[in-house]
Design a protein around this motif. Structure first.
Motif, PDB file in Angstrom:
ATOM      1  N   MET A 105     -39.193 -12.097  36.318  1.00  0.00           N
ATOM      2  CA  MET A 105     -39.034 -10.846  35.573  1.00  0.00           C
ATOM      3  C   MET A 105     -40.420 -10.269  35.317  1.00  0.00           C
ATOM      4  N   ASP A 106     -40.603  -9.025  35.715  1.00  0.00           N
ATOM      5  CA  ASP A 106     -41.869  -8.322  35.488  1.00  0.00           C
ATOM      6  C   ASP A 106     -41.770  -7.573  34.154  1.00  0.00           C
ATOM      7  N   HIS A 107     -42.900  -7.179  33.606  1.00  0.00           N
ATOM      8  CA  HIS A 107     -42.956  -6.335  32.400  1.00  0.00           C
ATOM      9  C   HIS A 107     -43.849  -5.164  32.774  1.00  0.00           C
ATOM     10  N   LYS A 108     -43.212  -4.047  33.169  1.00  0.00           N
ATOM     11  CA  LYS A 108     -43.974  -2.981  33.826  1.00  0.00           C
ATOM     12  C   LYS A 108     -44.686  -2.043  32.855  1.00  0.00           C
ATOM     13  N   ARG A 109     -44.118  -1.882  31.644  1.00  0.00           N
ATOM     14  CA  ARG A 109     -44.719  -0.898  30.740  1.00  0.00           C
ATOM     15  C   ARG A 109     -45.984  -1.456  30.095  1.00  0.00           C
TER      16      ARG A 109
ATOM     17  N   THR B 164     -47.082   0.431  34.533  1.00  0.00           N
ATOM     18  CA  THR B 164     -48.313  -0.141  35.092  1.00  0.00           C
ATOM     19  C   THR B 164     -47.940  -0.915  36.350  1.00  0.00           C
ATOM     20  N   GLY B 165     -48.917  -1.575  36.928  1.00  0.00           N
ATOM     21  CA  GLY B 165     -48.623  -2.471  38.049  1.00  0.00           C
ATOM     22  C   GLY B 165     -47.868  -3.718  37.610  1.00  0.00           C
ATOM     23  N   GLY B 166     -47.821  -3.979  36.299  1.00  0.00           N
ATOM     24  CA  GLY B 166     -47.158  -5.174  35.768  1.00  0.00           C
ATOM     25  C   GLY B 166     -48.075  -5.862  34.758  1.00  0.00           C
TER      26      GLY B 166
ATOM     27  N   LEU C 276     -40.096 -10.733  51.816  1.00  0.00           N
ATOM     28  CA  LEU C 276     -39.348  -9.521  51.473  1.00  0.00           C
ATOM     29  C   LEU C 276     -38.981  -9.622  49.995  1.00  0.00           C
ATOM     30  N   TYR C 277     -39.372  -8.608  49.259  1.00  0.00           N
ATOM     31  CA  TYR C 277     -39.212  -8.590  47.795  1.00  0.00           C
ATOM     32  C   TYR C 277     -38.032  -7.691  47.473  1.00  0.00           C
ATOM     33  N   PHE C 278     -37.059  -8.245  46.768  1.00  0.00           N
ATOM     34  CA  PHE C 278     -35.911  -7.458  46.334  1.00  0.00           C
ATOM     35  C   PHE C 278     -36.075  -7.134  44.855  1.00  0.00           C
TER      36      PHE C 278
ATOM     37  N   ILE D 130     -32.997  -1.727  43.550  1.00  0.00           N
ATOM     38  CA  ILE D 130     -33.806  -0.632  43.011  1.00  0.00           C
ATOM     39  C   ILE D 130     -34.890  -0.290  44.031  1.00  0.00           C
ATOM     40  N   GLU D 131     -35.478  -1.311  44.601  1.00  0.00           N
ATOM     41  CA  GLU D 131     -36.506  -1.086  45.619  1.00  0.00           C
ATOM     42  C   GLU D 131     -36.712  -2.358  46.446  1.00  0.00           C
ATOM     43  N   TYR D 132     -37.208  -2.133  47.662  1.00  0.00           N
ATOM     44  CA  TYR D 132     -37.680  -3.234  48.491  1.00  0.00           C
ATOM     45  C   TYR D 132     -39.201  -3.169  48.525  1.00  0.00           C
ATOM     46  N   ASN D 133     -39.856  -4.313  48.519  1.00  0.00           N
ATOM     47  CA  ASN D 133     -41.278  -4.344  48.842  1.00  0.00           C
ATOM     48  C   ASN D 133     -41.454  -5.257  50.052  1.00  0.00           C
ATOM     49  N   CYS D 134     -42.456  -4.932  50.861  1.00  0.00           N
ATOM     50  CA  CYS D 134     -42.622  -5.667  52.122  1.00  0.00           C
ATOM     51  C   CYS D 134     -43.606  -6.816  51.966  1.00  0.00           C
ATOM     52  N   ARG D 135     -43.740  -7.345  50.733  1.00  0.00           N
ATOM     53  CA  ARG D 135     -44.856  -8.250  50.389  1.00  0.00           C
ATOM     54  C   ARG D 135     -44.527  -9.003  49.110  1.00  0.00           C
ATOM     55  N   PHE D 136     -45.419  -9.935  48.763  1.00  0.00           N
ATOM     56  CA  PHE D 136     -45.320 -10.607  47.463  1.00  0.00           C
ATOM     57  C   PHE D 136     -45.571  -9.596  46.345  1.00  0.00           C
ATOM     58  N   GLY D 137     -44.894  -9.752  45.209  1.00  0.00           N
ATOM     59  CA  GLY D 137     -45.127  -8.889  44.053  1.00  0.00           C
ATOM     60  C   GLY D 137     -46.343  -9.352  43.268  1.00  0.00           C
ATOM     61  N   ASP D 138     -46.911  -8.417  42.524  1.00  0.00           N
ATOM     62  CA  ASP D 138     -48.049  -8.724  41.670  1.00  0.00           C
ATOM     63  C   ASP D 138     -47.744  -8.143  40.300  1.00  0.00           C
ATOM     64  N   PRO D 139     -47.529  -8.930  39.278  1.00  0.00           N
ATOM     65  CA  PRO D 139     -47.873 -10.339  39.079  1.00  0.00           C
ATOM     66  C   PRO D 139     -46.722 -11.345  39.220  1.00  0.00           C
ATOM     67  N   GLU D 140     -45.681 -11.043  39.991  1.00  0.00           N
ATOM     68  CA  GLU D 140     -44.618 -12.045  40.184  1.00  0.00           C
ATOM     69  C   GLU D 140     -45.155 -13.302  40.871  1.00  0.00           C
ATOM     70  N   THR D 141     -46.017 -13.089  41.867  1.00  0.00           N
ATOM     71  CA  THR D 141     -46.559 -14.212  42.632  1.00  0.00           C
ATOM     72  C   THR D 141     -47.253 -15.236  41.720  1.00  0.00           C
TER      73      THR D 141
HETATM   74  N1  GLY Z   1     -44.795  -6.135  40.204  1.00  0.00           N
HETATM   75  C1  GLY Z   1     -44.189  -5.165  41.021  1.00  0.00           C
HETATM   76  C2  GLY Z   1     -44.738  -5.037  42.369  1.00  0.00           C
HETATM   77  O1  GLY Z   1     -45.488  -5.872  42.849  1.00  0.00           O
HETATM   78  O2  GLY Z   1     -44.415  -4.049  43.020  1.00  0.00           O
END
Ligand code: GLY
Ligand code: AMP
Length: 421
Positions: free
Chosen positions: A211-215, A225-227, A268-270, A282-293
């Protein structure tokens, strides 16, 4: 073995620290890395989007394997360019990275293959978009088609905000060419879950959920923010939800990309929302998430380099991907004022004993000192048996790290803790 990692943020630091557990790897180069990553890899001053230079460096230095971590080089074809020189890579080719690079592409893909997502319309004409928002249900969500540093999504609470968003993206070109087309979509409600997955284009192996915290502010206030922090696993991602996601979202997405001739390999990030009608993309990302990783990889029990190579070779089915049965929490320490304006150049002090838990994002080395150089400065990850212990431990470490103008949220993981009760 010589491995190259493209990128220079906290995510790349987490990837590099994990790769170092593999004893086959002799040298890791980070392009460009950062002042903190320099403790774990050889940083080379080549920008992450300077594909020609990356390829030149890789060839001249006999790189055996490359990990392309950020979205822009992936979308620009960094993997294609390295593969042309015979260098195997972790990450999708450009024709598959488009799943993040174009929201119009990803929305149309989901519609064509019946993958659950918010209802939407696409516009490439500003006047037509403005006419549409005059009667669209409010709140409405407006998304620039292309990459926009994570800022291309506007949730308009009023019709005026929706109109302003259309004008700023399509007419004023706030995100440049990324705003030539826009997606206007239905506003969905529910908890969000990030699921990063490994795939070789044949099978998909989800990592532990997060779980990210984006705000920017406590209690999810302030700008996106980026997270600002993450926890794993995400309590909203129950076994039932996981099964439904595999059947209705993960496997159909891999199959859809194959059917389109755009086989996806890499991470692949769901980005999911668990709505009352079930999970939706909501979105796909083609990479690891930051700061999920920064919470996911520290919990990975299996060897990261072996898994990465299996995504390239197409042997992921036979390769174990296992996670610790533990909890992780990562608190991001940023520069006060992020994500708008902030001062840089302040000295960072990290006690040696907690350095292994610190992933540096925005710092440079100068005369043997580490100085802040970005909005998100570093992330601090703790692992524990319970989520509460992980959160408490992460904040205890944060209190021992110093730099002027440091800012962090105080409530990372609180929503998840409440959900567990
Ligand atoms: N934390 C969200 C992203 O990497 O897009
Ligand atoms: P993105 O930049 O695509 O990650 O979107 C940023 C954030 O906007 C997401 O994490 C969601 O919180 C929110 N968001 C995006 N699309 C929708 C939607 N259709 N309904 C509600 N919130 C959304």
């Amino acid at each position: 073995m010589k491995v190259l990692v493209v990128g220079g943020g906290g995510r790349e630091h987490a990837i590099i620290k994990k790769l170092k557990e593999n004893k086959e790897i002799g040298t890791i180069y980070a392009l460009p890395g950062n002042g903190g990553i320099a403790a774990d890899a050889e940083c080379v001053g080549i920008g992450a989007t300077d594909i020609e230079e990356i390829v030149r460096f890789a060839v001249e230095n006999g790189i055996d394997y490359a990990v392309v971590a950020p979205d822009d080089p992936l979308v620009l074809g960094c993997v294609d360019a390295l593969e042309e020189k015979g260098i195997p890579c972790f990450g999708p080719r450009a024709n598959a990275a488009i799943i993040e690079g174009s929201k119009v592409f990803s929305k149309n893909l989901m519609k064509k293959y019946g993958i659950p997502t918010a209802a939407y319309e696409v516009f490439d004409d500003a006047e037509k978009a403005l006419e549409y928002v005059r009667t669209a249900p409010i709140p409405t969500v407006i998304k620039a088609d292309g990459l926009a540093l994570g800022k291309g999504v506007i949730i308009a609470q009023t019709r005026e905000e929706a109109q302003d968003a259309v004008v700023s993206i399509m007419k004023d070109k706030k995100f440049g060419k990324s705003g030539n087309s826009i997606v206007i979509e239905e506003f969905l409600e529910g908890p969000e879950v990030s699921v990063l997955s490994f795939t070789d284009g044949k099978v998909v192996k989800p990592m532990i959920s997060s779980m990210d915290h984006k705000r920017a502010g406590d209690n999810d206030t302030g700008l996106n923010t980026g997270g600002m922090g993450t926890i794993a696993p995400n309590p909203y991602y129950t076994d039932d939800v996981a099964r439904e996601c595999m059947e209705k979202i993960f496997l159909p997405t891999i199959k859809a990309m194959n059917a389109e001739g755009r086989t996806f390999k890499g991470c692949l990030y769901f980005g999911l929302m668990i709505t009352k009608d079930g999970p939706k993309v909501i979105e796909y990302n083609c990479r690891f998430g930051d700061p999920e990783t920064q919470v996911v990889l520290p919990l990975l029990k299996s060897d990261l380099f072996t898994i990465m190579k299996a995504t390239t070779d197409g042997t992921l089915a036979e390769t174990p991907v296992e996670f610790e049965d533990k909890n992780a929490a990562c608190v991001i320490m940023a520069s006060e004022g992020y994500p708008v304006a902030y001062e840089k150049g302040y000295e960072i002090t990290v006690p040696g004993e907690i350095a292994p838990c610190v992933f540096v994002a925005g710092a440079k080395e100068q005369d043997g000192r580490l100085l802040t150089s970005g909005g998100r400065v570093l992330g601090v990850t703790a692992i524990a048996d319970s989520l509460k212990e992980a959160i408490d431990c992460s904040y205890k470490m944060v209190e021992q790290i110093h730099f002027d103008n440091a800012y962090y949220r105080h409530d990372i993981g609180q929503r998840a803790l409440k959900a567990k009760e």
